[in-house]
Scaffold this active site. Structure first.
Site, short mmCIF file in Angstrom:
data_model
loop_
_atom_site.label_atom_id
_atom_site.label_comp_id
_atom_site.label_asym_id
_atom_site.label_seq_id
_atom_site.Cartn_x
_atom_site.Cartn_y
_atom_site.Cartn_z
N ARG A 156 0.82 -1.04 -0.29
CA ARG A 156 -0.03 0.04 -0.05
C ARG A 156 0.83 1.36 -0.11
NH1 ARG A 156 -4.76 -2.25 3.77
NH2 ARG A 156 -5.99 -3.06 2.30
N LYS B 11 -19.47 -17.40 -0.79
CA LYS B 11 -21.01 -17.03 -0.74
C LYS B 11 -21.39 -16.40 -1.98
CE LYS B 11 -21.20 -17.54 4.27
NZ LYS B 11 -21.79 -16.62 5.66
N GLY C 282 -11.31 -9.06 -3.22
CA GLY C 282 -11.63 -10.52 -2.43
C GLY C 282 -10.35 -11.05 -2.55
N GLY D 37 -12.81 -4.12 -0.58
CA GLY D 37 -14.32 -3.60 -0.57
C GLY D 37 -14.59 -2.72 -1.64
P1 AMP Z 1 -14.72 -14.54 -0.71
O1 AMP Z 1 -14.13 -13.70 0.43
O2 AMP Z 1 -16.26 -14.58 -0.79
O3 AMP Z 1 -14.04 -14.29 -2.03
O4 AMP Z 1 -14.45 -16.06 -0.34
C1 AMP Z 1 -13.06 -16.41 -0.14
C2 AMP Z 1 -13.01 -17.63 0.86
O5 AMP Z 1 -13.76 -18.63 0.07
C3 AMP Z 1 -11.70 -18.31 0.69
O6 AMP Z 1 -11.19 -18.06 1.99
C4 AMP Z 1 -11.84 -19.63 0.33
O7 AMP Z 1 -11.29 -20.67 1.24
C5 AMP Z 1 -13.21 -19.74 0.46
N1 AMP Z 1 -13.90 -20.93 -0.51
C6 AMP Z 1 -13.64 -21.23 -1.67
N2 AMP Z 1 -14.19 -22.27 -2.00
C7 AMP Z 1 -15.00 -22.91 -1.05
C8 AMP Z 1 -15.88 -24.05 -0.71
N3 AMP Z 1 -15.86 -24.90 -1.71
N4 AMP Z 1 -16.12 -24.17 0.40
C9 AMP Z 1 -16.12 -23.24 1.31
N5 AMP Z 1 -15.34 -22.14 1.15
C10 AMP Z 1 -14.77 -21.82 0.01
#
Ligand code: AMP
Length: 396
Positions: free
Chosen positions: A35, A198, A354, A377
């Protein structure tokens, strides 16, 4: 776009909002300088133009109270090391002492102010506090993309006091240009890779991407809600029941808009959320009872690789699996490599918003993609199609 080329800086006090919210290790030292490095192009331009530079930033969440453990003093030393020049520091961000230090600044000198969030007025977007900050400078530059989605005193409210004398810094400019290139002015075909845990946190992004891209690759935990929407049996995989029908709606909407959605065909499963769990590979529609999908399988990797090989523009947001665990990192690593290969063949690739940023760093691919966003974010909100207050305030 108001940028550093449009303004006269020579001899002026230039107030620059930066994002020095850097991570610190257990030893109390800065553990990642990215950063700080990100604002060097802006500082070099301002130094070249003989500005008097005043930097302001937040660090952590002191909740409106002075907290020495969240001081920005180490960031002044860190920046000084990177640019090879003294960076002065003052232990407050408003008040008489600050004003006196600011008035002593000579052309080409840099002064960093103390953590803005030691005042609760920063996060509440207080106009009086913004005015006190504004009184320190004659020109305002915002180079903190990471906080552009917040309407805080120093990121948005302050801009009204600089009509005709405000601009985006270089880091902010490249962030906006990169994401606009993908969303609005890209060479086709455009492929968006959307993964992560999610669906609920990505649904607005998916909706906003539909009219703008040609293909969407879906992976990560969210793929199982889509598999369920298609009538699949997904075992113990992460599924958001409330979003199954929305996932089905996205699939129908994609057909209407002529966007091809690529879901994983196979899944790497585990009988527990652990790197030591028993594993197997199955169709994503037939995950055995007692197992959960934690990564995309080898057939999906091959298919996604193929889609990416003819992409001209790529957006990557979110990992393909639980890449933090070695046994479930193949999907994310291989997709990262496919993005890098396409970039080497001339595609434009943006990684942002992300955990995919953490993934490209982990797999040492950051130098092999076109642009890695600094704003988690803020990038997510931009991809959702929202107007960010920090950007709107400069354009106003
Ligand atoms: P996000 O912050 O929504 O981009 O989510 C990232 C997180 O999703 C990471 O820490 C991954 O470990 C988790 N992730 C990815 N694939 C899966 C999965 N199949 N089941 C559970 N968590 C997951």
């Amino acid at each position: 776009m108001p940028n550093l080329e449009n303004i006269v800086f020579s001899g002026k006090r230039v107030l620059v909002r930066v994002d020095f919210n850097v991570p610190f290790g257990d030893d109390g030292q800065i553990s990642d300088y990215s950063r700080i490095e990100a604002v060097v192009p802006t500082l070099e331009k301002l130094l070249e133009k003989n500005a008097k530079i005043i930097l302001m930033s937040h660090r952590g969440r002191p909740k409106g109270e002075r907290n020495e453990s969240l001081s920005l003093r180490p960031a002044a030393a860190g920046l000084s090391k990177i640019i090879g020049k003294e960076v002065k520091f003052v232990a407050d961000c408003v008040g008489e002492e600050v004003m006196s230090e600011v008035m002593k600044l000579q052309e080409g000198e840099i002064l960093l102010l103390e953590n803005l969030r030691f005042y609760s007025e920063e996060e509440s977007g207080d106009v009086q506090f913004a005015k006190r900050l504004a009184d320190l400078g004659e020109v305002y530059v915002n180079d903190a993309f990471g906080t552009a989605h917040r309407a805080h005193a120093s990121t948005a409210i302050i801009a009204q006091f600089f009509p005709g004398n405000k601009a985006f810094g270089e880091c902010m400019r490249s962030e906006i240009e990169s994401v606009d290139k993908v969303l609005y002015g890209s060479e086709k075909p455009t492929v968006a890779i959307v993964g992560g845990a999610k669906v609920s946190s990505k649904i607005t992004i998916l909706k906003n991407l539909l009219p703008r891209v040609d293909h969407i690759i879906i992976g990560g935990g969210m793929a199982y809600t889509f598999a369920k929407a298609k009538g699949g049996k997904v075992g113990n995989s992460l599924v958001e029941e409330d979003f199954v029908s929305l996932a089905a709606e996205i699939l129908r909407e994609a057909v209407k808009q002529g966007v091809e959605i690529h879901l994983p065909s196979d899944s790497m499963n585990a009988d527990a959320f652990s790197n030591d769990a028993k594993i197997n590979v199955s169709s994503v529609m037939e995950i055995p009872d007692g197992f959960m999908g934690l990564d995309i399988g080898p057939k999906s990797i091959k298919h996604f690789h193929n889609v990416l090989s003819f992409a001209r523009t790529i957006l990557w947001n979110g990992p393909m699996g639980v890449f933090e665990m070695e046994n479930f990192s193949d999907g994310t690593r291989e997709i990262g490599l496919a993005v890098a290969e396409s970039t080497e063949k001339g595609a434009f690739s943006l990684v942002g918003g992300g955990d995919s940023v953490a993934a490209v760093k982990q797999f040492e691919l950051a130098d092999r993609v076109s642009y890695v966003s600094t704003g988690g974010g803020a990038m997510l909100e931009y991809l959702e199609g929202r107007e960010l207050p920090g950007i709107a305030a400069i354009k106003a």
